[in-house]
Enzyme design. Structure first.
Site, mmCIF file in Angstrom:
data_model
loop_
_atom_site.group_PDB
_atom_site.id
_atom_site.type_symbol
_atom_site.label_atom_id
_atom_site.label_comp_id
_atom_site.label_asym_id
_atom_site.label_seq_id
_atom_site.Cartn_x
_atom_site.Cartn_y
_atom_site.Cartn_z
ATOM 1 N N GLY A 71 71.603 4.909 -39.429
ATOM 2 C CA GLY A 71 72.387 4.365 -40.536
ATOM 3 C C GLY A 71 71.962 2.947 -40.904
ATOM 4 C CG ASN A 151 82.864 0.877 -39.726
ATOM 5 O OD1 ASN A 151 82.804 0.544 -40.912
ATOM 6 N ND2 ASN A 151 82.623 0.044 -38.746
ATOM 7 C CD GLN A 179 82.488 5.937 -39.076
ATOM 8 O OE1 GLN A 179 83.201 6.871 -38.746
ATOM 9 N NE2 GLN A 179 81.817 5.217 -38.194
ATOM 10 C CB SER A 199 74.111 7.455 -38.858
ATOM 11 O OG SER A 199 73.748 7.306 -37.503
ATOM 12 C CB CYS A 325 79.272 -3.903 -34.595
ATOM 13 S SG CYS A 325 78.821 -2.251 -35.069
HETATM 14 C C1 LIG Z 1 77.589 3.479 -37.332
HETATM 15 C C2 LIG Z 1 77.556 2.989 -38.726
HETATM 16 C C3 LIG Z 1 76.380 2.457 -39.287
HETATM 17 C C4 LIG Z 1 75.132 2.257 -38.476
HETATM 18 O O1 LIG Z 1 74.509 3.460 -38.126
HETATM 19 P P1 LIG Z 1 73.467 3.470 -36.898
HETATM 20 O O2 LIG Z 1 72.905 4.845 -36.927
HETATM 21 O O3 LIG Z 1 74.281 3.187 -35.662
HETATM 22 O O4 LIG Z 1 72.452 2.425 -37.164
HETATM 23 C C5 LIG Z 1 76.410 2.056 -40.593
HETATM 24 N N1 LIG Z 1 77.519 2.175 -41.340
HETATM 25 C C6 LIG Z 1 78.659 2.676 -40.857
HETATM 26 C C7 LIG Z 1 79.848 2.799 -41.745
HETATM 27 C C8 LIG Z 1 78.722 3.092 -39.534
HETATM 28 O O5 LIG Z 1 79.864 3.577 -39.053
#
Ligand SMILES: *Cc1c(COP(=O)(O)O)cnc(C)c1O
Length: 381
Positions: A71, A151, A179, A199, A325
């Protein structure tokens, strides 16, 4: 101890079916998809099958799907790739204050290069204001990027209305749907989406694989330079097994979407009602209307969320105090700040995010644990 996992917005377990499909691409079908011989060609073929499955989940053409390392890379590619492509046309991008760090930090880095970024406010429920969005558009605006679903608090934005505004002004519209995909219906054609990030590890595929949808005809500067993979749009030998896993996860998500949503909504609503019934001084963050089926974010008054999480961990329960995060920092997350929570309320927030593996009994155990911990923490303070 038996682990009770309620942190599916942070990551999910790779499902058995996904893992099974992947394994032979590590050990037997290990050829480089760019190679001419049989095991190379069969890897290439498998990738194209997976691409079709990803495309089917969001209703686009397979050639509009670019595989990435997740993502974050998809978000970086969309934001920076469009900014670099269209910098002679304009230097203004509109996003929101509650985006994932992959969007916010990409925008921050563009600001250092002279781009102007507008970070839209959201209301108490987490929605952007469409009138404000329209007002902020200038003749220098080249991109609008608004996440499909948040998220932390699960709020689902009015994507169709946003894309309509973008289209009227001839501005590209990207959405971080990491998400949303697999959890609510997403149809890029019907919703008027130009670019979309997704993702793998949020939908029971592995970490380190993702995709970016780019509508046919939209040009962007690629983020990873190198070989000709992904039709020159993303260099690097393909993560074959990961791609196969993502394809399988998307296929399952499409087949199961309706029952998946119902199952998660039931768990979510049961959890929220049980907490509200049994624990005093709780506040549901976000909104019950247009909320991700598996997301519940509740603040416990006079409680430090981090302390609560540690106690939950002692009982084998995995949850989050906001966004993974930002865990470790004791300052409230940018999302909870943006919806206007006082620091004390934001610090007491706990995000529970469900999967279909959770049961009603799991929720009972969770609520019982919360009742005990909240009472004991409040007595100490
Ligand atoms: C987890 C997430 C990401 C990042 O994705 P990764 O695959 O972990 O790099 C980006 N945006 C949202 C809304 C997420 O929940």
């Amino acid at each position: 101890m038996d682990i009770k996992y309620f942190d599916n917005a942070a990551t999910t377990k790779v499902s058995k079916e996904v893992l099974e499909e992947m394994i032979k691409y590590f050990s037997e079908e290990y050829g480089n998809p760019s190679s001419m011989y049989t095991i190379g060609r069969s890897a290439k073929k498998a990738i194209e099958k997976a691409r079709k499955k990803v495309a089917e989940l969001i209703n686009c053409e397979p050639r509009e799907i670019i595989f990435t390392a997740g993502g974050s890379e998809s978000d970086n590619t969309a934001i920076k790739g469009i900014a670099n492509q269209l910098k002679n046309k304009g230097n203004h991008i509109i996003t929101s204050k509650i985006e994932h760090h992959a969007i916010i930090e990409s925008c921050k880095s563009l600001e250092e290069q002279g781009f102007k970024i507008t970070y839209l406010n959201v209301n108490k429920e987490g929605y952007i204001d469409l009138t404000q969005l329209e007002k902020e558009i200038t003749n220098k605006t080249i991109l609008i990027s608004i996440m499909a679903a948040n998220n932390e608090i699960g709020t689902i934005q009015p994507i169709k209305e946003i894309s309509k505004i973008a289209k009227e002004k001839n501005i590209l519209f990207h959405t971080d749907a990491v998400q949303a995909v697999g959890n609510i219906p997403i149809d890029v054609k019907e919703m008027g989406i130009d670019m979309l990030s997704l993702s793998g590890h949020k939908i029971h595929a592995p970490k380190g694989i993702g995709a970016l949808y780019v509508k046919e005809g939209i040009k962007f500067k690629r983020f990873i330079d190198g070989g000709h993979q992904e039709k020159n749009r993303r260099a690097g030998t393909e993560n074959v097994a990961g791609i196969i896993g993502l394809g399988k996860a998307c296929q399952i998500a499409k087949e199961n979407l309706e029952q998946h949503m119902i199952a998660l909504e039931q768990l979510r609503d049961y959890y929220i009602s049980q907490v509200e019934k049994n624990i005093q001084g709780v506040i549901l963050n976000g909104t019950l209307k247009n909320r991700l089926p598996g997301n519940a974010n509740i603040s416990f008054k006079d409680i430090d969320g981090e302390a609560l999480l540690l106690e939950l961990d002692q009982k084998g329960i995995c949850a989050s105090s906001g966004s993974a995060c930002t865990a470790g920092e004791s300052t409230p997350s940018h999302v909870l700040k943006a919806i206007g929570l006082d620091d004390s309320i934001a610090n007491g927030a706990v995000r529970i995010s469900f999967s279909e593996e959770n049961t009603k009994e799991d929720v009972d155990y969770l609520v019982k644990s919360l009742m005990e911990i909240v009472e004991s923490l409040r007595q100490k303070s």
